[in-house]
Design a protein around this motif. Structure first.
Motif, PDB file in Angstrom:
ATOM      1  N   ALA A  46       0.829  -1.205   0.000  1.00  0.00           N
ATOM      2  CA  ALA A  46       0.000   0.000   0.000  1.00  0.00           C
ATOM      3  C   ALA A  46       0.867   1.260   0.000  1.00  0.00           C
ATOM      4  CB  ALA A  46      -0.939   0.000   1.203  1.00  0.00           C
ATOM      5  N   THR A  47       1.931   1.257   0.792  1.00  0.00           N
ATOM      6  CA  THR A  47       2.841   2.398   0.836  1.00  0.00           C
ATOM      7  C   THR A  47       3.481   2.640  -0.525  1.00  0.00           C
ATOM      8  OG1 THR A  47       3.321   2.007   3.177  1.00  0.00           O
ATOM      9  CG2 THR A  47       4.894   3.346   1.949  1.00  0.00           C
ATOM     10  N   ALA A  48       3.875   1.561  -1.199  1.00  0.00           N
ATOM     11  CA  ALA A  48       4.577   1.682  -2.475  1.00  0.00           C
ATOM     12  C   ALA A  48       3.658   2.076  -3.622  1.00  0.00           C
ATOM     13  CB  ALA A  48       5.267   0.355  -2.805  1.00  0.00           C
ATOM     14  N   GLU A  49       2.393   1.682  -3.567  1.00  0.00           N
ATOM     15  CA  GLU A  49       1.520   1.831  -4.730  1.00  0.00           C
ATOM     16  C   GLU A  49       0.546   2.996  -4.663  1.00  0.00           C
ATOM     17  OE1 GLU A  49       1.444  -2.914  -6.060  1.00  0.00           O
ATOM     18  OE2 GLU A  49      -0.405  -1.922  -5.399  1.00  0.00           O
ATOM     19  N   GLU A  50       0.199   3.460  -3.466  1.00  0.00           N
ATOM     20  CA  GLU A  50      -0.816   4.512  -3.343  1.00  0.00           C
ATOM     21  C   GLU A  50      -0.165   5.884  -3.232  1.00  0.00           C
ATOM     22  OE1 GLU A  50      -3.995   4.328  -3.619  1.00  0.00           O
ATOM     23  OE2 GLU A  50      -4.236   2.150  -3.636  1.00  0.00           O
ATOM     24  N   PRO A  51      -0.441   6.795  -4.165  1.00  0.00           N
ATOM     25  CA  PRO A  51       0.160   8.139  -4.079  1.00  0.00           C
ATOM     26  C   PRO A  51      -0.376   8.970  -2.916  1.00  0.00           C
ATOM     27  CG  PRO A  51      -1.374   7.996  -5.929  1.00  0.00           C
ATOM     28  CD  PRO A  51      -1.232   6.618  -5.396  1.00  0.00           C
ATOM     29  N   ASP A  52      -1.628   8.746  -2.534  1.00  0.00           N
ATOM     30  CA  ASP A  52      -2.206   9.485  -1.420  1.00  0.00           C
ATOM     31  C   ASP A  52      -1.945   8.727  -0.132  1.00  0.00           C
ATOM     32  OD1 ASP A  52      -4.759   9.835   0.499  1.00  0.00           O
ATOM     33  OD2 ASP A  52      -4.431  11.698  -0.606  1.00  0.00           O
ATOM     34  N   ALA A  53      -1.363   9.426   0.867  1.00  0.00           N
ATOM     35  CA  ALA A  53      -0.916   8.760   2.085  1.00  0.00           C
ATOM     36  C   ALA A  53      -2.068   8.173   2.888  1.00  0.00           C
ATOM     37  CB  ALA A  53      -0.122   9.747   2.948  1.00  0.00           C
ATOM     38  N   PHE A  54      -3.177   8.913   3.014  1.00  0.00           N
ATOM     39  CA  PHE A  54      -4.279   8.369   3.807  1.00  0.00           C
ATOM     40  C   PHE A  54      -5.020   7.283   3.040  1.00  0.00           C
ATOM     41  CE2 PHE A  54      -7.960   8.085   6.536  1.00  0.00           C
ATOM     42  CZ  PHE A  54      -7.426   8.331   7.789  1.00  0.00           C
ATOM     43  N   ALA A  55      -5.039   7.380   1.709  1.00  0.00           N
ATOM     44  CA  ALA A  55      -5.627   6.303   0.904  1.00  0.00           C
ATOM     45  C   ALA A  55      -4.829   5.020   1.080  1.00  0.00           C
ATOM     46  CB  ALA A  55      -5.667   6.711  -0.566  1.00  0.00           C
ATOM     47  N   LEU A  74      -3.187   4.211   3.826  1.00  0.00           N
ATOM     48  CA  LEU A  74      -3.536   3.717   5.156  1.00  0.00           C
ATOM     49  C   LEU A  74      -4.895   3.024   5.125  1.00  0.00           C
ATOM     50  CD1 LEU A  74      -2.836   3.591   8.180  1.00  0.00           C
ATOM     51  CD2 LEU A  74      -3.996   5.791   8.453  1.00  0.00           C
ATOM     52  N   ARG A  75      -5.861   3.631   4.442  1.00  0.00           N
ATOM     53  CA  ARG A  75      -7.198   3.032   4.350  1.00  0.00           C
ATOM     54  C   ARG A  75      -7.138   1.685   3.626  1.00  0.00           C
ATOM     55  NH1 ARG A  75      -9.295   6.796   1.766  1.00  0.00           N
ATOM     56  NH2 ARG A  75     -10.159   7.948   3.528  1.00  0.00           N
ATOM     57  N   ARG A  76      -6.380   1.620   2.530  1.00  0.00           N
ATOM     58  CA  ARG A  76      -6.245   0.361   1.796  1.00  0.00           C
ATOM     59  C   ARG A  76      -5.651  -0.725   2.694  1.00  0.00           C
ATOM     60  NH1 ARG A  76      -2.630  -0.540  -3.743  1.00  0.00           N
ATOM     61  NH2 ARG A  76      -1.917  -2.653  -3.241  1.00  0.00           N
ATOM     62  N   PHE A  77      -4.633  -0.372   3.450  1.00  0.00           N
ATOM     63  CA  PHE A  77      -4.023  -1.352   4.343  1.00  0.00           C
ATOM     64  C   PHE A  77      -5.015  -1.852   5.383  1.00  0.00           C
ATOM     65  CE2 PHE A  77      -2.302  -1.759   8.671  1.00  0.00           C
ATOM     66  CZ  PHE A  77      -1.693  -2.999   8.532  1.00  0.00           C
ATOM     67  N   VAL A  78      -5.753  -0.944   5.985  1.00  0.00           N
ATOM     68  CA  VAL A  78      -6.698  -1.323   7.039  1.00  0.00           C
ATOM     69  C   VAL A  78      -7.728  -2.320   6.505  1.00  0.00           C
ATOM     70  CG1 VAL A  78      -8.594  -0.451   8.464  1.00  0.00           C
ATOM     71  CG2 VAL A  78      -6.395   0.727   8.468  1.00  0.00           C
ATOM     72  N   PHE A  79      -8.269  -2.057   5.323  1.00  0.00           N
ATOM     73  CA  PHE A  79      -9.274  -2.955   4.765  1.00  0.00           C
ATOM     74  C   PHE A  79      -8.658  -4.303   4.378  1.00  0.00           C
ATOM     75  CE2 PHE A  79     -11.948   0.906   3.297  1.00  0.00           C
ATOM     76  CZ  PHE A  79     -12.548   0.968   4.550  1.00  0.00           C
ATOM     77  N   GLU A  80      -7.450  -4.280   3.816  1.00  0.00           N
ATOM     78  CA  GLU A  80      -6.818  -5.538   3.438  1.00  0.00           C
ATOM     79  C   GLU A  80      -6.423  -6.353   4.672  1.00  0.00           C
ATOM     80  OE1 GLU A  80      -3.612  -4.808   0.722  1.00  0.00           O
ATOM     81  OE2 GLU A  80      -4.955  -4.156  -0.887  1.00  0.00           O
ATOM     82  N   ALA A  81      -5.960  -5.679   5.714  1.00  0.00           N
ATOM     83  CA  ALA A  81      -5.628  -6.380   6.949  1.00  0.00           C
ATOM     84  C   ALA A  81      -6.874  -6.995   7.568  1.00  0.00           C
ATOM     85  CB  ALA A  81      -4.955  -5.424   7.931  1.00  0.00           C
ATOM     86  N   LEU A  92       6.464  -6.046  10.832  1.00  0.00           N
ATOM     87  CA  LEU A  92       5.124  -5.469  10.847  1.00  0.00           C
ATOM     88  C   LEU A  92       5.141  -4.079  11.451  1.00  0.00           C
ATOM     89  CD1 LEU A  92       2.077  -5.743  10.437  1.00  0.00           C
ATOM     90  CD2 LEU A  92       1.950  -6.883  12.665  1.00  0.00           C
ATOM     91  N   ASP A  93       5.834  -3.927  12.559  1.00  0.00           N
ATOM     92  CA  ASP A  93       5.912  -2.630  13.224  1.00  0.00           C
ATOM     93  C   ASP A  93       6.503  -1.577  12.292  1.00  0.00           C
ATOM     94  OD1 ASP A  93       5.728  -0.877  15.502  1.00  0.00           O
ATOM     95  OD2 ASP A  93       7.877  -1.101  15.766  1.00  0.00           O
ATOM     96  N   GLU A  94       7.589  -1.923  11.609  1.00  0.00           N
ATOM     97  CA  GLU A  94       8.232  -0.970  10.705  1.00  0.00           C
ATOM     98  C   GLU A  94       7.329  -0.623   9.526  1.00  0.00           C
ATOM     99  OE1 GLU A  94      12.327  -0.497   8.027  1.00  0.00           O
ATOM    100  OE2 GLU A  94      11.998  -2.294   9.242  1.00  0.00           O
ATOM    101  N   ALA A  95       6.663  -1.634   8.961  1.00  0.00           N
ATOM    102  CA  ALA A  95       5.815  -1.399   7.792  1.00  0.00           C
ATOM    103  C   ALA A  95       4.639  -0.491   8.120  1.00  0.00           C
ATOM    104  CB  ALA A  95       5.314  -2.733   7.235  1.00  0.00           C
ATOM    105  N   VAL A  96       3.971  -0.756   9.246  1.00  0.00           N
ATOM    106  CA  VAL A  96       2.808   0.050   9.608  1.00  0.00           C
ATOM    107  C   VAL A  96       3.248   1.417  10.115  1.00  0.00           C
ATOM    108  CG1 VAL A  96       0.712   0.147  11.015  1.00  0.00           C
ATOM    109  CG2 VAL A  96       1.504  -2.048  10.120  1.00  0.00           C
TER     110      VAL A  96
END
Length: 218
Positions: free
Chosen positions: A89-98, A100-107, A137-141
């Motif tokens: 999500a960090t690598a692919e999403e240009p918008d930072a909060f988008a 974060l939202r993508r990660f939350v839903f995928e998690a 995990l800690d570093e990624a999030v």
């Protein structure tokens, strides 16, 4: 006159690679265990896990000698997939909060509530492979949240532990209750939670921000 046949050093024997069907069975067991740990807790009968995985009891015990080993494998599998989701999500999403939202839903879709056994009494939280997975995990999030914070979209008084607690609670039905349709509400409730993470904050949170290390303490 005879000539001696040259000798060659014996090559070290390599451990046989697991067969494809054995790997598939292991993955099916871990997936079934993850689902049942989320639904019923870590003490669900292993026979029921085998039944859901569609394999025999003997096959389960060939892969996992006991419940502790199975729980460890489930936790490692979930942490690996969730870490990958955060990094992607960090690598692919240009918008930072988008991102974060993508990660939350995928998690949430990974049923991260299966991490709850890490907090249970008697579970060894200090295994080297678990520590390595926890650090990844800690570093990624943390990177994901830091990026959202730098963009001005994430409030300053939350940490990785706050996010993981909410994810765990919102993706785990109450043990012993029949909640067959709960999954349809998860993304809705996570969106409410995400709205509460956005800056500017509308309230002051009590206590201090929770880290992932806080969650691993007894």
């Amino acid at each position: 006159m005879s000539t001696a046949t040259p000798t060659t050093a014996a090559e070290p024997r390599r451990a046989p690679r697991p067969r494809a069907d054995a790997l598939r069975n292991r993955e099916r067991i871990i997936a079934a265990a993850r689902e049942m740990f989320v639904e019923e807790g870590a003490m669900v009968p292993l026979d029921e896990i085998a039944r859901r995985a569609g394999i025999g009891n003997a096959t389960l015990y060939r892969h996992f000698k006991d419940r502790a080993e199975l729980i460890t494998s489930v936790v490692l599998a979930v942490m690996e997939r969730v870490s990958t989701a955060a990094e992607t999500a960090t690598a692919e999403e240009p918008d930072a909060f988008a991102a974060l939202r993508r990660f939350v839903f995928e998690a949430a879709d990974e049923r991260i509530g299966a991490l709850c056994p890490m907090l249970s009494e008697g579970f060894d939280k200090d295994l080297p492979e678990l520590n390595a997975s926890r650090e990844r995990l800690d570093e990624a999030v943390r990177d994901l949240m830091a990026r959202a914070r730098r963009s001005g979209q994430l409030r300053d008084d939350v940490d990785v532990g706050d996010l993981m607690v909410a994810l765990t609670q919102l993706t785990r039905p109450l043990p012993g209750t029949a909640c067959p349709n709960m999954d349809r509400f998860v993304h809705r409730h996570l969106q409410l939670f995400l709205d509460g993470l956005m800056a500017p904050a509308r309230s002051e949170l009590p206590g201090t921000a929770a880290t992932l290390q806080d969650l691993s303490q007894p």
